[in-house]
Design a protein around this motif. Sequence first.
Motif, PDB file in Angstrom:
ATOM      1  N   TRP A   3     -55.279 -21.677  63.788  1.00  0.00           N
ATOM      2  CA  TRP A   3     -55.867 -22.674  62.898  1.00  0.00           C
ATOM      3  C   TRP A   3     -57.373 -22.616  63.019  1.00  0.00           C
ATOM      4  CZ3 TRP A   3     -51.755 -24.794  60.603  1.00  0.00           C
ATOM      5  CH2 TRP A   3     -50.564 -24.868  61.310  1.00  0.00           C
TER       6      TRP A   3
ATOM      7  N   SER B  85     -45.432 -30.971  57.668  1.00  0.00           N
ATOM      8  CA  SER B  85     -46.345 -31.477  58.684  1.00  0.00           C
ATOM      9  C   SER B  85     -45.888 -30.980  60.035  1.00  0.00           C
ATOM     10  CB  SER B  85     -46.381 -33.003  58.677  1.00  0.00           C
ATOM     11  OG  SER B  85     -46.971 -33.460  57.502  1.00  0.00           O
TER      12      SER B  85
ATOM     13  N   HIS C 141     -50.869 -30.280  57.676  1.00  0.00           N
ATOM     14  CA  HIS C 141     -50.025 -30.144  56.489  1.00  0.00           C
ATOM     15  C   HIS C 141     -50.493 -28.893  55.751  1.00  0.00           C
ATOM     16  CE1 HIS C 141     -47.715 -31.114  52.918  1.00  0.00           C
ATOM     17  NE2 HIS C 141     -48.772 -30.766  52.224  1.00  0.00           N
ATOM     18  N   LEU C 142     -49.585 -27.932  55.564  1.00  0.00           N
ATOM     19  CA  LEU C 142     -49.917 -26.692  54.861  1.00  0.00           C
ATOM     20  C   LEU C 142     -49.458 -26.798  53.417  1.00  0.00           C
ATOM     21  CD1 LEU C 142     -48.806 -24.161  57.606  1.00  0.00           C
ATOM     22  CD2 LEU C 142     -51.129 -24.927  57.078  1.00  0.00           C
ATOM     23  N   PHE C 143     -50.330 -26.431  52.493  1.00  0.00           N
ATOM     24  CA  PHE C 143     -50.008 -26.500  51.071  1.00  0.00           C
ATOM     25  C   PHE C 143     -48.995 -25.429  50.691  1.00  0.00           C
ATOM     26  CE2 PHE C 143     -54.681 -27.801  50.893  1.00  0.00           C
ATOM     27  CZ  PHE C 143     -54.381 -29.146  51.040  1.00  0.00           C
ATOM     28  N   ASN C 144     -48.041 -25.780  49.846  1.00  0.00           N
ATOM     29  CA  ASN C 144     -47.053 -24.834  49.299  1.00  0.00           C
ATOM     30  C   ASN C 144     -46.375 -24.010  50.389  1.00  0.00           C
ATOM     31  OD1 ASN C 144     -47.729 -25.599  46.605  1.00  0.00           O
ATOM     32  ND2 ASN C 144     -49.568 -24.343  46.799  1.00  0.00           N
TER      33      ASN C 144
ATOM     34  N   GLY D 251     -54.591 -25.846  54.103  1.00  0.00           N
ATOM     35  CA  GLY D 251     -54.028 -27.182  54.188  1.00  0.00           C
ATOM     36  C   GLY D 251     -55.045 -28.175  54.692  1.00  0.00           C
TER      37      GLY D 251
END
Length: 71
Positions: A69, A2, A54-57, A34
């Motif tokens: 973004w 995050s 929050h970015l995934f992986n 994310g």
Amino acid sequence: MSLVLERQIALKRHMPSNGVFAVKATVGNEQLFGVANIGNKPTFNGTRALLEVHLFNFAQDIYDNLCMWSL
């Protein structure tokens, strides 16, 4: 991971409504996906709008890096 941006953010358009959004991010040459939350933190007596992403992986330290973004 995050990331909370508490500085003034120059926006090309008006600020979107508070809420949770799907995001696509560019960090360096990498495209990531994310979720983002725009709003205050009322549980912690927050009063100013924050962007939290929050970015995934993704598990790198990207503070002080330029990130793009899109909601």
